[in-house]
Design an enzyme around this catalytic site. Structure first.
Site, PDB file in Angstrom:
ATOM      1  N   ASN A   1     -29.976 -22.928  -5.011  1.00 17.14           N
ATOM      2  CA  ASN A   1     -29.759 -23.996  -5.849  1.00 17.14           C
ATOM      3  C   ASN A   1     -28.458 -24.920  -4.992  1.00 17.14           C
ATOM      4  O   ASN A   1     -28.422 -26.094  -5.790  1.00 17.14           O
ATOM      5  CB  ASN A   1     -29.551 -23.405  -6.995  1.00 17.14           C
ATOM      6  CG  ASN A   1     -30.827 -23.114  -7.672  1.00 17.14           C
ATOM      7  OD1 ASN A   1     -31.805 -23.951  -7.356  1.00 17.14           O
ATOM      8  ND2 ASN A   1     -30.983 -22.348  -8.411  1.00 17.14           N
TER       9      ASN A   1
ATOM     10  N   HIS B   1     -32.038 -13.347  -8.824  1.00 19.06           N
ATOM     11  CA  HIS B   1     -32.284 -14.540  -9.089  1.00 19.06           C
ATOM     12  C   HIS B   1     -33.794 -14.573  -8.498  1.00 19.06           C
ATOM     13  O   HIS B   1     -34.013 -15.176  -7.571  1.00 19.06           O
ATOM     14  CB  HIS B   1     -31.413 -15.594  -8.445  1.00 19.06           C
ATOM     15  CG  HIS B   1     -31.787 -17.207  -8.670  1.00 19.06           C
ATOM     16  ND1 HIS B   1     -31.471 -18.028  -7.554  1.00 19.06           N
ATOM     17  CD2 HIS B   1     -32.323 -17.809  -9.370  1.00 19.06           C
ATOM     18  CE1 HIS B   1     -31.838 -19.168  -7.811  1.00 19.06           C
ATOM     19  NE2 HIS B   1     -32.509 -18.837  -9.211  1.00 19.06           N
TER      20      HIS B   1
ATOM     21  N   SER C   1     -29.211 -19.072 -12.473  1.00 14.96           N
ATOM     22  CA  SER C   1     -29.506 -20.142 -11.367  1.00 14.96           C
ATOM     23  C   SER C   1     -28.157 -20.362 -10.607  1.00 14.96           C
ATOM     24  O   SER C   1     -28.147 -20.913  -9.356  1.00 14.96           O
ATOM     25  CB  SER C   1     -30.036 -21.597 -11.620  1.00 14.96           C
ATOM     26  OG  SER C   1     -31.128 -21.210 -12.272  1.00 14.96           O
TER      27      SER C   1
ATOM     28  N   GLU D   1     -33.423 -13.921  -4.678  1.00 18.21           N
ATOM     29  CA  GLU D   1     -31.774 -13.737  -4.565  1.00 18.21           C
ATOM     30  C   GLU D   1     -31.041 -12.822  -5.129  1.00 18.21           C
ATOM     31  O   GLU D   1     -31.152 -12.697  -6.233  1.00 18.21           O
ATOM     32  CB  GLU D   1     -31.076 -15.167  -4.813  1.00 18.21           C
ATOM     33  CG  GLU D   1     -31.108 -16.370  -3.657  1.00 18.21           C
ATOM     34  CD  GLU D   1     -30.410 -17.411  -4.068  1.00 18.21           C
ATOM     35  OE1 GLU D   1     -30.527 -17.882  -5.003  1.00 18.21           O
ATOM     36  OE2 GLU D   1     -29.855 -18.020  -3.034  1.00 18.21           O
TER      37      GLU D   1
END
Ligand SMILES: CC(=O)CC(=O)SCCNC(=O)CCNC(=O)[C@H](O)C(C)(C)COP(=O)(O)OP(=O)(O)OC[C@H]1O[C@@H](n2cnc3c(N)ncnc32)[C@H](O)[C@@H]1OP(=O)(O)O
Ligand SMILES: NC(=O)C1=CN([C@@H]2O[C@H](COP(=O)(O)OP(=O)(O)OC[C@H]3O[C@@H](n4cnc5c(N)ncnc54)[C@H](OP(=O)(O)O)[C@@H]3O)[C@@H](O)[C@H]2O)C=CC1
Length: 309
Positions: A208, A158, A137, A170
């Site tokens: 994130n 991701h 993450s 991602e």
């Protein structure tokens, strides 16, 4: 479906990017590894799923079957898709079982030491062209790639939670990730009916970097007594149209993962605004990690979730 792209002739001796992905290894059968194995098996690829304990993989395959059958009932996939997809998932008892994989996706705990050890132990078992990806993450792709013998064939891939429902992946290139690798992994991700957003390799990437400080701020809002768990989640669901309140989402993600991401941001960007909330630390230290331990900001052990504060 197997994915192939033309890759430029590589000078002799370098790791050659394989031109076809047929078999994918997944390390970590937690909530993310489970979802990743689910979508890759449905994508027509063989999946070898590994975890520290076989029971975890068995539980993971059970969860995948449950959700695939639900998807079939709702017409998202056909009944006929389920059995063949489940047949494509095998148990990898150790990293030797990844010897014939074309791509390995690491989805173990959000802890850099754990991930570095996995990659350090993994490479000697793999063929020259096997590519590596991490579902981290937040952790530096460049740093994780440096623990392997193939940084040019290492990428951040991701997936978002829950993987079968979230469209985004991602892609994050480390400083050494080569163009062939990037092209092949983008094609692979799109073959799973996912959409790609490309992030630079900086702490917590895009999603994130924005989402986790919001979740951390929700915990501060609770910690400072601005609102109760219920009020905070209700406010953001009804006031900002979030599908889940931030504290409900934190429990869904896992409070350990949330804390790890905030620590990566705090250390990586050296800005006090990313200081993890002491209340989040307390919950993690208590082992109240959210849904996966049946208790976090809510207690999930009864009929319906009950706020724990
Ligand atoms: C640390 C990180 O890196 C964090 C990240 O991932 S960033 C992204 C974080 N994730 C989010 O922000 C998700 C926010 N939440 C949501 O979008 C929604 O609540 C949700 C998509 C999770 C659930 O959708 P929902 O409309 O509320 O309904 P819900 O009933 O819970 O689920 C819808 C269907 O999906 C299915 N489903 C739920 N979870 C599933 C899973 N893990 N796998 C497969 N199917 C699943 C369910 O079967 C359900 O259908 P039924 O109820 O008919 O069985
Ligand atoms: N949760 C989320 O919403 C999201 C998480 N991610 C990322 O995905 C990764 C996994 O997260 P998540 O699935 O939530 O975590 P979980 O804790 O649910 O699962 C991690 C799994 O990895 C296992 N594991 C730990 N060490 C090893 C090892 N050396 N070899 C094999 N398996 C190992 C753990 O076993 P044990 O429990 O026994 O230690 C556990 O089963 C993390 O990097 C996280 O940041 C990415 C997007 C969203």
């Amino acid at each position: 479906m197997n994915v192939a792209v033309k890759s430029a002739e590589k000078p002799k001796g370098e790791h050659k990017t394989p031109q076809v992905i047929k078999k994918v290894g997944v390390i970590g059968a937690g909530q993310m590894g489970t979802g990743i194995a689910h979508v890759i098996a449905l994508g027509g690829y063989s999946v070898a799923l590994n975890d520290l304990k076989k029971e975890k993989v068995d539980e993971s395959v059970h969860t995948i079957e449950k959700f695939m059958r639900r998807q079939a009932e709702k017409g998202i996939i056909t009944e006929g898709d389920v059995k063949p997809a489940l047949k494509r998932i095998s148990y990898a008892p150790n990293f030797e079982a990844f010897a014939d994989c074309d791509l390995i996706i690491e989805a173990a705990t959000e802890d850099e030491a754990i991930k570095r050890k996995i990659f350090a132990d993994l490479c000697k078992n793999l063929k020259a062209g096997t590519m590596l990806a991490t579902n981290t993450s937040s952790i530096s792709i460049t740093r994780l790639a440096s623990t392997t013998d193939r940084p040019e064939h290492f990428i951040g891939m991701h997936f978002m939670n829950p993987v079968p429902l979230m469209e985004l992946v991602e892609l994050i290139r480390g400083i050494a990730t080569d163009d062939d690798m990037f092209a092949l992994t983008r094609t692979f991700v799109e073959s799973l009916n996912k959409k790609v957003a490309v992030s630079e390799d900086f702490p917590a990437f895009i999603v994130n970097r924005i989402l986790l400080p919001m979740i951390n701020e929700a915990v501060y809002t609770l910690y400072e007594g601005v609102g109760t768990v219920e009020a905070i989640d209700k406010a953001m669901k009804l006031g900002a149209h979030h599908p889940m309140g931030p504290l409900e989402l934190a429990d869904f993600i896992g409070l350990d993962t949330c804390l790890s991401v905030m620590q990566v941001l705090y250390e990586g960007l050296s800005d006090s605004k990313y200081r993890p909330c002491p209340l989040l630390v307390k919950y993690v230290e208590a082992g109240w990690l959210g849904r996966k331990t049946q208790r976090g900001f809510y207690d999930y052990r009864g009929e319906k979730p009950v706020p724990t504060r």
